[in-house]
Design a protein around this motif. Sequence first.
Motif: not given
Lengths: 1113, 482
Positions: A655-659, A683-687, B21, B24-25
Amino acid sequence: MPNYYSFSLLIMYPMKWKLPDQFMKILCCALGLALLTGLCAPHSFAAKNYDFTHANADVRLSGTVTSLEDGSALPGVSIIVKGTSKGTISDINGKYELSVEENATLVFSFIGFATKETVIKSQTQLDMALVPDQQSLKEVVVTAMGYQREKESLPYSVGIVNSENLTFAKSNDLSTSLAGKISGVQLQGSPSSTFDNGNIVIRGGSKLGTSTSTDNNPIYVVDGTVTEQNSVIMDNVKSITVLKGAAASALYGQRAQNGVIIITTKKGTKGAPTVELNLSAAFEKVSMLFPFQDQYGGGYASTTDSPGTSYDSEGFPTFKYKSTVHPASWASFNGQRMLDYGADESWGPKMNGQLYRPYYSWFPGSEFGQLSPLTPQPNSVKNFYNTGVNLNNSIAFSGGGDNFTYRMTYANQDRTLIVPEARRNQHQIGLSSSLDVNKKLSVSSDISFTYSKTKGQPGEGYALNGSNVTQNFTQWWQRQLDTDRLKDYQNEDGSYMSWNIGDPNSTSDPKLYLKPQYWDSPYYTVQKNYSQNNTNRLVGNVGLKYKLLEDLTWQSYARMSYTNIEGDSRFAFGGFNANSYSINQSIRREMNYETNLNYHHAFGDYSVDAMVGGNIRQNNWNELKETTQGGLTFPDFFDISASISRPNVVRDYALQKVRSIYGRVSLGYKSLLFLDGTLRNDWSSSLPSQNNSYMYPSLGGSFVFSELLKNSPVTQVLSSGKIKASWAKVGSDLPPFQVNTSLINQPLYGSNASAEIGNEYRTGNVKPSLTTSWEAGFDVRLFNKIGLEFTYYQDDNKDQILSLDVDPTTGFSKYQINAGKIQRKGVEASLNFTPFKSDFYWDVTMSFGRNRSKVVELADGLNTYLVGTERANTRLEHRVGSEWGMLVGQKWRRNAEGRVLIDSNGSPLVDQNQDGGSIAPKFTGGLFNTLGYKSFSLSFSFDFQKGGQFASRAAVHGVGAGQHAMTVGVNDKGIDWRTFPSLGGGIRVDGVYGPGILINGEDVSGRENSTYIAASRYFNGARQGDNLNQNVLDASYIKLREIRLGYELPKTFLSKVGIKGANLGIMMNNAWLIYAPAAKEFGIDPSELEQYWYEGGQLPQTRTSGVNLRIRF
Amino acid sequence: MKNKILILIAFICTLSSCGDFETTNVDPRQVKEAPTRTLLTFALQQVPFITFNSPTRQLTGYDTNFMNFYVQYLSEGPYPGASLYSTRNLNWTSWYTGPLYNLQTIIDENTAGSTLADPGANGSKNNQLAVARILKAYYYWYLTDLYGDIPYSTALKGNQVLQPTFDTQESVYTDLFKELTEAQALINVSETAVTGDILLNGNMLSWKKFANTIRLYMSLRLIKKDAAKAKTEFNAALTAGVLGEGENIQFSFVSGDPNNWNPWYKTYINDNRNDVAVSSTIGNYMLTNNDPRIKVYAETFNGEVRPLPYGGSSAVNIPGAYSRLGARMQAGGAIAPIFTYAQLLFVKAEAAQRGFITEDAKALYEAGVKASWQYWGVYDATTLAGYMADTDIAYTAATGLEKIITQKWAHQYLNGFEGWSDWKRTGFPAFTPAPGTTQGGGIPRRMGYPSSTRALNEANYDAVVARQGADDNYTRMWWDVK
């Protein structure tokens, strides 16, 4: 009014907004307000009249439409009655006919000409001369985020292919259809005999790929929605724009680092409805096979130095009757010649018609005990493959009124492959529509749905479970086998017959000696051990556009790309593999919510084109795979519940979200000077949360210098010219769930939970990476006939988020780090030439790209990034100071004079860790031609690649197992080298004994090698020691990929049956591989590799030829 | 109206995505915390492969089958390679990143007093530390005996030391003796036993014996290098307590659980690979003397064992023609011996023969063969008596060492690790190298470092090669003196 002013403020000070969530909430609220404003605005669009009727058609009008400039007839001009959907299109001679009411207004519109309106009185004849529209004659390009820009104003290089040039030969595969048509684009094709898609790489590799090629692949955007390339309805593609560099793709953000393929689909046009039928039937045939030898049958005889007790002098093993092992009835078999049935190699006896016991003569039944002559079967493999049939048809309805357009498409493909039992049936529907709700608000939607059902997708690559029958033929086969006989693989008792059985000398128990050793009959494999899957893909968007002011528009879209695959695969009971069954399901979904404001205004000579916007992206992946273990409870009962042991369950989830917020400003001065700037923050949720925001800009400009030369004699030669330059940064994150060192939940033992500390060390503080790139170039047009575009680019991909290999004695095999610098430099050029432009026309486009990717640095103390290891220690490495993608491996050791150094046993000594070449091509390109004379047209495309290497298993095993033609020959004594060395055969490697080599205690170093080794020991053993020279192949090729000869059927005849136009064509895909060393030596098409740097069992290349009929009603 | 609905839907969808977030991660497929007992279980799941050499086609990285060819337990059929001593740069990644790093983490968590090492649920701190250190020593012992000098004192430190130095085998041995001595002394049977112990089920006394047995075996490796130290360590280990009569340390594979299957079962049943058969070297040795153990070790055809000639370069097919592993060895839930009582008796017999201990070597030898027959379930007093009477088998003072080591080899079938080490230090059994080998050096004496070592750790690799000798399969490591 919506508060768009707050948008601008936000864009101007994005750094102030430390909390993206807060920002996004405000954005959402702003969007809400705007939507409500749009909804509640009192526009009475419901009262609008749509006239679908044909009432009061009391004037019959006809005429000819011409160009005012040169009086030539204009075909295809849209003529519609204003305010209605009624209308027509001018024919090839510019003529039209229409029934209209009196006082109706007719609108004539045609691309490149100013639209003209006329009120009809009572005349029946109306000729119309349209004025060329200078402004619109300029080439319009779809760029990032779907913005149409004049090509003149772009500060960066883009590639464009329109539909006629893309799909003229009805290619099934989007990537492959782009081959050679755009400069700087390298095709990484897939075998033409599968259902797989190819991939493309733009401007070469820039990343330290891990295990797949996809790290360096671009994204595909259909009508603004990022999706997979096989969601596209090929007959619906209107044009493709390829954004190559960072500046061009900066607005797409991180995912566009490797470029963007923007696919624009056909839309309905205002005017009379049209129906387009595009029908084709094509036949796929094997066009190239591995070069087999046809002199020696299966066996292992040439692996030994002398016949010994195993073989007779011709290399046949014989049946040796033993009363303690065999029944008395077998006594008469004593001394009969057999083969090493269990061998899946062709190092056996020479095929001279000798009588022997074929494998089937050991199965109970009518053939038991029979002797047959051992004869070559040169067409055996070829005969296994079928002629594939590809029926590819589509129908599209399109049209529109003055406030709406629509296009509806249905496409169907039914395709069988050359590999038996492989079939795909695909249905696609597409709907694209737009509606002007009122003068300010318009809404639009593009949706396409693809359903495909595949059964028997051919196995590919090096498969240990025998599922790749082509690998079976080229690598592990017995050359005397007759595939026709293998069709009959079921025994009378229902059990199955393999050619690859055990040894009747050791036992007479059929359960033991008839058991397959490694392979089933290839027919059994394709008919019983098949997989199938059903795929559903949806890609679409719904959007609205609201004209806030004359120059200010607000747009908002919801976009979805969704793929759902479910399938299964099976191994049937009674074959080589254990009876098993597995099911797999996967769902991938990407949602994007996009909103933006556009401002376009001209202030005298100056123009401003600006946009600000925001996007929310959400990606979900969900995959589940279950496989039975230990066999099935009821043979051939294919269900997970039939698993004897606990089934294996694997779940993948992400699952990933990027705004994002972004903006673009383009400033223009006359038609002379353009400046472009973009700014984007993601803005990335995976960072890690402390590093999850990153901003990146781009700047560019173009200078149309020919504008300054207007009215000068130079324009006689130089029709137009511009120079362009741009600079950009693009940021990037990493896949989800990779911030901290993972704890892996390992399979438990009994009731004891088991966990392993993950093998990648992560600090938890990884930062986004930034690629900086710049490019510069020029576009010129000479004599109005020749167009030349040239671009030089350079990228510095720095501080990538690397999963770096570290010494595993640290406790970790990988270390996640921001490090490295990969530099990409290259040139791209394309040349367009139109020597003839009348009854006889000829248009030719050439493209050329040359890229050099170099690894400048990795991390402290680390000079090598290992991507993977193939057979015989050949590795793909990215090495500091070297070109990207170096192959490293073993070679024969040589002395200063270049002589091969030989060990005491006659085999060459081997050096490890030697350098080979790079997998990256030296240059790539293509040539595209369209020619025509009156009703005839001919289109064809070439593409080529020079250089680049790949590792080949066909070379390693096809040769090593004695299948290849090169394994037949005579040694330097003139004796067949497959003869036992003890009888004068074998191969003497040309070389000298190495330093310190002793034979019988005597130092023989430096003396000429005098040891003869068995043929298999040379071709399978020694040759692999020189893997980089012998089995790593050149990927260069030149290919005539597509060709189509078309004939436009006479209008006079067609109009009688209501057809506006019809074109009948014959076409050929994958027409001719003109040049390719790998094809010549090993039958491998390097433009169709299954993997980007190696092949493990390449499927054959096919040629597709067929007919195509396009009809317009 | 439709349009209004569409807009409204788009609007709602947009709003619903405005969450933060926070979660989310977070990967739902990964455990967030791993208590030390779960790390121990994983570390123990890899224990059997050292002494029960097997191909691990799918559990890559723990393949130890090559040692079965060096000590000629197995022969290769269609693809001769390892049995012809093809050059081997053996990967050690899985051992370091898997069990060893897990054990290091157990030590670190206990040292730091982390809640993940909670004594109530995982065993007392002393016992946890003791078991982790013992197992760590066990794995390091295996690695140093394979390669010689290995990264040791600066290894397993994550990103703190990205390029660990190589410690000499001598210093590794010294530290391992120290670790094993200290760790077994740390064990406190009155405190909570370790949990997650799938090998010894929390029997802390057995862990003491496990540690002392390693020490015992290690000490004999030093015979030629430092006999005095070998003797001291041997007796110290013996005094500290080793396996008692009939006691064996064994690992049970789990039938019905693919993840815990005997790898041989996986090879035969799941992967359908029939690449190896029982070697003629062990086969003929046992068949000549009517040794009933061969029918446990090897597949039989109507009672007949058919060993595959060892070390030929020609390709041959196996099923039906040559004996693969016996049913007991290839069962999904087979029991893998780690240390056996019979093995201990042979070790003691050797020590007695060398005068390290005062017991009678002959008696120990004979007890060893008996214990071995019992272990493999073929014991019969009369048959054994006949067997022991054969001159090939009977103990004599002159051939004592050869007899002891040869019978030890015959007992510890598929334990190439021990057999290969015994061969290196005693020259027994007196193997004839594979006739088809292409390697002038004959049977390999060590493993080459993993082929990626130089690329990843250049300076230290160059230093160790300069110190230890060429990184090939024939350089003799520290204790392997001529």
